[in-house]
Design an enzyme around this catalytic site. Structure first.
Site, PDB file in Angstrom:
ATOM      1  CG  ASP A   1      10.451 -38.824   7.762  1.00  0.00           C
ATOM      2  OD1 ASP A   1      11.655 -38.488   7.756  1.00  0.00           O
ATOM      3  OD2 ASP A   1       9.816 -39.129   8.788  1.00  0.00           O
TER       4      ASP A   1
ATOM      5  CB  SER B   1      11.474 -39.235  15.563  1.00  0.00           C
ATOM      6  OG  SER B   1      12.683 -39.432  14.872  1.00  0.00           O
TER       7      SER B   1
ATOM      8  CG  HIS C   1      11.085 -36.701  10.887  1.00  0.00           C
ATOM      9  ND1 HIS C   1      10.827 -38.057  10.890  1.00  0.00           N
ATOM     10  CD2 HIS C   1      11.743 -36.463  12.056  1.00  0.00           C
ATOM     11  CE1 HIS C   1      11.318 -38.604  12.000  1.00  0.00           C
ATOM     12  NE2 HIS C   1      11.871 -37.670  12.728  1.00  0.00           N
TER      13      HIS C   1
END
Lengths: 277, 277
Positions: B223, B147, B256
């Site tokens: 995600d 991320s 995620h």
């Protein structure tokens, strides 16, 4: 009625957290359940995992890495919380080894504790029924756990012949009547009559003649709790005297943490799978 | 001077946490380092892992299960914290995507932020020197992250040709100048002059001609941040237009979380190892 709290894909299987109202414990409870790939099409067996002091359903689920192995071997894994929880549940502030986070998988009989602390009935009766009613699983189950939960796995199995195909434990408290954690918990939940404690102690149950099929105990030799709390050797002696075939593996340099568990959980799941499949 | 905070054996290697005073960040910092088995006898290469928003050094270390693969492939893994921390470090209460836990791996230039928020210099200069001085490692290094940290890995690599043998990222924010997280962070740390932002944006750096060797990006298709924040396709297009060989894997059903990372970190470490060993 179970309520889904979260769902995540991991190693092509589904990791869920659910909550439900437990009639046994008189409170809401959370548990995690991992369904391996293809579990819609096939009934897989269940491995129950009982966690140790201070844990919730989350520690094993997020830190052990068990999902890779459960996916490989086709095993559903259920990890309940370690005690009843909630505003109405009795707890003792600042004590981490009694009350919330420390159910010890017994049925409490003392005043103030007996309304909620029935973890033994929850694990061996209510939870398996809930799992069978809500998930596509076979009739076969095994049980494992860590520390307080390792002992929980031992007593659930010893007290219920035939219920579990196989039983394993990491760093179990094997003889709680003879260690500080156990004495504190049992005097609190069961009262001061020591005679009553032996029904909840794995070494005492074995001495009384209880048997267990397929037993695997794992113990790190760098575990700070080994000498004072866990006393693995007492289990070894009891099993020898009662001809129980204990597979006992000591691990040089390993401690009491989930780093240790994650290193060997694959070996345990593979071991259970041979009896489950 | 680094101070050991903890040490645990896992997959026969040593998982450490250390703290040290960072001159770059003007505060004390923690990082984790995993030494694979036999690391006393052999110089292993280093993989740096940069974590995402809200994380510390702990998330990747306890949740990803990377140690099994780092042990298999002989890779030292270093996971720093995501930002400066401490009472003297500026933070904004209740904002999780700015300040502590959200360093964005840039060098802040704005007042109030420029005294501490120099994560780019920390990751690319101070930390590698510290690792080389204190651990028995080879000269080869690679970088990865998740991320915000996936983007950190991209810009550290794009801005330092030859420093990393290979670069990978899970769910990176590829084009922060064009997403809400990036715009908030860059306006805070770099000011309102948008021209200055492009030096810290992977897609913009690629458009400017920066190159990267051996690039692997992993992205879950479930995600929630994909469309609004991550915008993986912008990286794909930039790489195509500049003839950068991007290995991009989309994963159906993955989100995620660290459940996703743990499913594929083995593939990433194996991939890095071919360039490191």
């Amino acid at each position: 009625m179970i309520e889904k709290k979260s769902e995540n894909l991991i190693f092509n299987g589904q990791q869920f957290f659910y909550s439900h109202h437990s009639d046994t414990l008189n409170c809401d409870m959370e548990f995690s359940v991992y369904l391996p790939p293809q579990s819609k099409n096939k009934k897989y067996p269940v491995l129950y995992w009982l966690s140790g002091l201070t844990c919730t359903a989350e520690n094993f689920t997020t830190k052990s890495g068990f999902q890779r192995y459960a996916a490989d071997h086709g095993v559903i894994v259920v990890a309940p919380d370690t005690s009843p929880r909630g505003a109405q549940v009795k707890d003792i502030k600042d004590e981490w080894d009694i009350g919330c986070g420390a159910g010890f998988y017994v049925n409490a009989t003392t005043n103030e504790w007996d309304q909620h602390f029935k973890m033994y009935d929850y694990i061996t009766k209510e939870l398996p029924t809930l799992i069978k009613d809500n998930f596509n699983c076979s009739d076969k189950a095994s049980i494992s756990g860590h520390s307080m939960g390792g002992h929980g796995a031992l007593i659930c199995s010893l007290k219920n012949p035939g219920m579990y195909q196989s039983t394993s434990a990491f760093s179990p408290i094997v003889n709680p009547v003879n260690c500080p954690w156990g004495q504190k918990a049992f005097s609190t939940y069961l009262g001061e009559d020591i005679e009553l404690w032996s029904a909840w102690d794995s070494v005492e149950l074995i001495k009384q003649g209880h048997q267990v099929n397929h037993l695997f105990v794992d113990q790190g030799l760098a575990d700070n709790f080994l000498d004072n709390q866990l006393k693995t050797d007492a289990l070894k002696q009891a099993c020898e005297s009662k001809k129980i075939n204990l597979e006992l593996k000591y691990r040089q340099g390993y401690d009491h943490s989930y780093y240790y568990i994650s290193s060997f959980i694959g070996e345990h799941i593979k071991w259970h799978a041979q009896f489950l499949n």
